[in-house]
Design a protein around this motif. Sequence first.
Motif, PDB file in Angstrom:
ATOM      1  N   GLU A  26       0.867  -1.175   0.000  1.00  0.00           N
ATOM      2  CA  GLU A  26       0.000   0.000   0.000  1.00  0.00           C
ATOM      3  C   GLU A  26       0.904   1.224   0.000  1.00  0.00           C
ATOM      4  O   GLU A  26       1.771   1.353   0.858  1.00  0.00           O
ATOM      5  CB  GLU A  26      -0.884  -0.029   1.244  1.00  0.00           C
ATOM      6  CG  GLU A  26      -2.098   0.844   1.143  1.00  0.00           C
ATOM      7  CD  GLU A  26      -3.081   0.588   2.273  1.00  0.00           C
ATOM      8  OE1 GLU A  26      -3.366   1.547   3.005  1.00  0.00           O
ATOM      9  OE2 GLU A  26      -3.538  -0.561   2.420  1.00  0.00           O
ATOM     10  N   ASP A  27       0.708   2.114  -0.980  1.00  0.00           N
ATOM     11  CA  ASP A  27       1.577   3.292  -1.068  1.00  0.00           C
ATOM     12  C   ASP A  27       1.145   4.371  -0.071  1.00  0.00           C
ATOM     13  O   ASP A  27       0.224   4.172   0.717  1.00  0.00           O
ATOM     14  CB  ASP A  27       1.660   3.822  -2.503  1.00  0.00           C
ATOM     15  CG  ASP A  27       0.381   4.492  -2.977  1.00  0.00           C
ATOM     16  OD1 ASP A  27      -0.561   4.660  -2.178  1.00  0.00           O
ATOM     17  OD2 ASP A  27       0.330   4.860  -4.163  1.00  0.00           O
ATOM     18  N   GLU A  28       1.798   5.527  -0.131  1.00  0.00           N
ATOM     19  CA  GLU A  28       1.558   6.608   0.831  1.00  0.00           C
ATOM     20  C   GLU A  28       0.133   7.145   0.785  1.00  0.00           C
ATOM     21  O   GLU A  28      -0.378   7.648   1.781  1.00  0.00           O
ATOM     22  CB  GLU A  28       2.555   7.753   0.564  1.00  0.00           C
ATOM     23  CG  GLU A  28       3.988   7.323   0.742  1.00  0.00           C
ATOM     24  CD  GLU A  28       4.921   8.027  -0.233  1.00  0.00           C
ATOM     25  OE1 GLU A  28       4.519   8.314  -1.368  1.00  0.00           O
ATOM     26  OE2 GLU A  28       6.057   8.275   0.171  1.00  0.00           O
ATOM     27  N   VAL A  31      -3.139   3.503  -1.827  1.00  0.00           N
ATOM     28  CA  VAL A  31      -3.424   2.726  -3.032  1.00  0.00           C
ATOM     29  C   VAL A  31      -2.635   1.425  -2.982  1.00  0.00           C
ATOM     30  O   VAL A  31      -1.432   1.433  -2.752  1.00  0.00           O
ATOM     31  CB  VAL A  31      -3.054   3.529  -4.297  1.00  0.00           C
ATOM     32  CG1 VAL A  31      -3.264   2.699  -5.547  1.00  0.00           C
ATOM     33  CG2 VAL A  31      -3.845   4.812  -4.352  1.00  0.00           C
ATOM     34  N   LYS A  32      -3.324   0.300  -3.196  1.00  0.00           N
ATOM     35  CA  LYS A  32      -2.646  -0.995  -3.226  1.00  0.00           C
ATOM     36  C   LYS A  32      -2.036  -1.210  -4.599  1.00  0.00           C
ATOM     37  O   LYS A  32      -2.686  -0.992  -5.616  1.00  0.00           O
ATOM     38  CB  LYS A  32      -3.619  -2.128  -2.915  1.00  0.00           C
ATOM     39  CG  LYS A  32      -4.023  -2.185  -1.480  1.00  0.00           C
ATOM     40  CD  LYS A  32      -4.884  -3.389  -1.207  1.00  0.00           C
ATOM     41  CE  LYS A  32      -5.279  -3.406   0.258  1.00  0.00           C
ATOM     42  NZ  LYS A  32      -6.110  -4.564   0.574  1.00  0.00           N
ATOM     43  N   VAL A  33      -0.781  -1.622  -4.610  1.00  0.00           N
ATOM     44  CA  VAL A  33      -0.085  -1.900  -5.859  1.00  0.00           C
ATOM     45  C   VAL A  33       0.507  -3.309  -5.786  1.00  0.00           C
ATOM     46  O   VAL A  33       0.985  -3.741  -4.741  1.00  0.00           O
ATOM     47  CB  VAL A  33       1.029  -0.866  -6.145  1.00  0.00           C
ATOM     48  CG1 VAL A  33       0.432   0.486  -6.440  1.00  0.00           C
ATOM     49  CG2 VAL A  33       1.990  -0.755  -4.990  1.00  0.00           C
ATOM     50  N   ALA A  59      10.110  -0.573 -14.973  1.00  0.00           N
ATOM     51  CA  ALA A  59      10.801   0.022 -13.828  1.00  0.00           C
ATOM     52  C   ALA A  59       9.975   1.152 -13.212  1.00  0.00           C
ATOM     53  O   ALA A  59       9.711   2.153 -13.858  1.00  0.00           O
ATOM     54  CB  ALA A  59      12.166   0.533 -14.252  1.00  0.00           C
ATOM     55  N   TRP A  60       9.553   0.974 -11.986  1.00  0.00           N
ATOM     56  CA  TRP A  60       8.888   2.002 -11.190  1.00  0.00           C
ATOM     57  C   TRP A  60       9.105   1.624  -9.742  1.00  0.00           C
ATOM     58  O   TRP A  60       9.625   0.555  -9.427  1.00  0.00           O
ATOM     59  CB  TRP A  60       7.407   2.158 -11.538  1.00  0.00           C
ATOM     60  CG  TRP A  60       6.601   0.919 -11.319  1.00  0.00           C
ATOM     61  CD1 TRP A  60       6.364  -0.067 -12.210  1.00  0.00           C
ATOM     62  CD2 TRP A  60       5.951   0.525 -10.106  1.00  0.00           C
ATOM     63  NE1 TRP A  60       5.612  -1.060 -11.643  1.00  0.00           N
ATOM     64  CE2 TRP A  60       5.342  -0.717 -10.355  1.00  0.00           C
ATOM     65  CE3 TRP A  60       5.828   1.095  -8.847  1.00  0.00           C
ATOM     66  CZ2 TRP A  60       4.620  -1.392  -9.375  1.00  0.00           C
ATOM     67  CZ3 TRP A  60       5.106   0.421  -7.878  1.00  0.00           C
ATOM     68  CH2 TRP A  60       4.508  -0.808  -8.160  1.00  0.00           C
ATOM     69  N   SER A  61       8.693   2.476  -8.808  1.00  0.00           N
ATOM     70  CA  SER A  61       8.927   2.184  -7.401  1.00  0.00           C
ATOM     71  C   SER A  61       7.770   2.656  -6.543  1.00  0.00           C
ATOM     72  O   SER A  61       6.945   3.462  -6.965  1.00  0.00           O
ATOM     73  CB  SER A  61      10.223   2.838  -6.925  1.00  0.00           C
ATOM     74  OG  SER A  61      10.087   4.243  -6.930  1.00  0.00           O
ATOM     75  N   VAL A  62       7.727   2.118  -5.328  1.00  0.00           N
ATOM     76  CA  VAL A  62       6.758   2.514  -4.325  1.00  0.00           C
ATOM     77  C   VAL A  62       7.526   2.668  -3.017  1.00  0.00           C
ATOM     78  O   VAL A  62       8.471   1.921  -2.759  1.00  0.00           O
ATOM     79  CB  VAL A  62       5.607   1.494  -4.199  1.00  0.00           C
ATOM     80  CG1 VAL A  62       6.105   0.133  -3.774  1.00  0.00           C
ATOM     81  CG2 VAL A  62       4.528   1.981  -3.246  1.00  0.00           C
TER      82      VAL A  62
END
Length: 125
Positions: A26-28, A31-33, A59-62
């Motif tokens: 879950e991001d800041e 949102v669940k990714v 390529a991406w990040s959380v």
Amino acid sequence: MTGDRMAERPVEDLDPEWIGLRLEAEDEQGVKVGFRLGRYEKSTVDGKPVWRLFSDHPAWSVTVYAGATLRCVPPEPPPERQARHDPQQPVPAVHPAPQYPASAPSGPAVRSPQSWVTQPPHPHP
């Protein structure tokens, strides 16, 4: 990424063995990714531990913080060997031997420093 096989683990347990696992975080913004973990970085911001999780593709990040829970799919157990596998069958060599024996061309029996520079004339048939 829902299902019975999901396991919840604290981000603090994250270690290199998790690379390649399918994760859900879950991001800041709440949102669940879901993604496959490619790599991660652990740092400290304002004295608090922070983890940046990078997907393997694209390529991406959380970013997640201490206390976050990650849901992961444990790795699949290795497939069992096929019942018809013949244990007597030889395992192929990494570098198979040549089919025909190789031999070096015959040269003069005695070598001298000069023989390395000049080669004897080859007889023509």
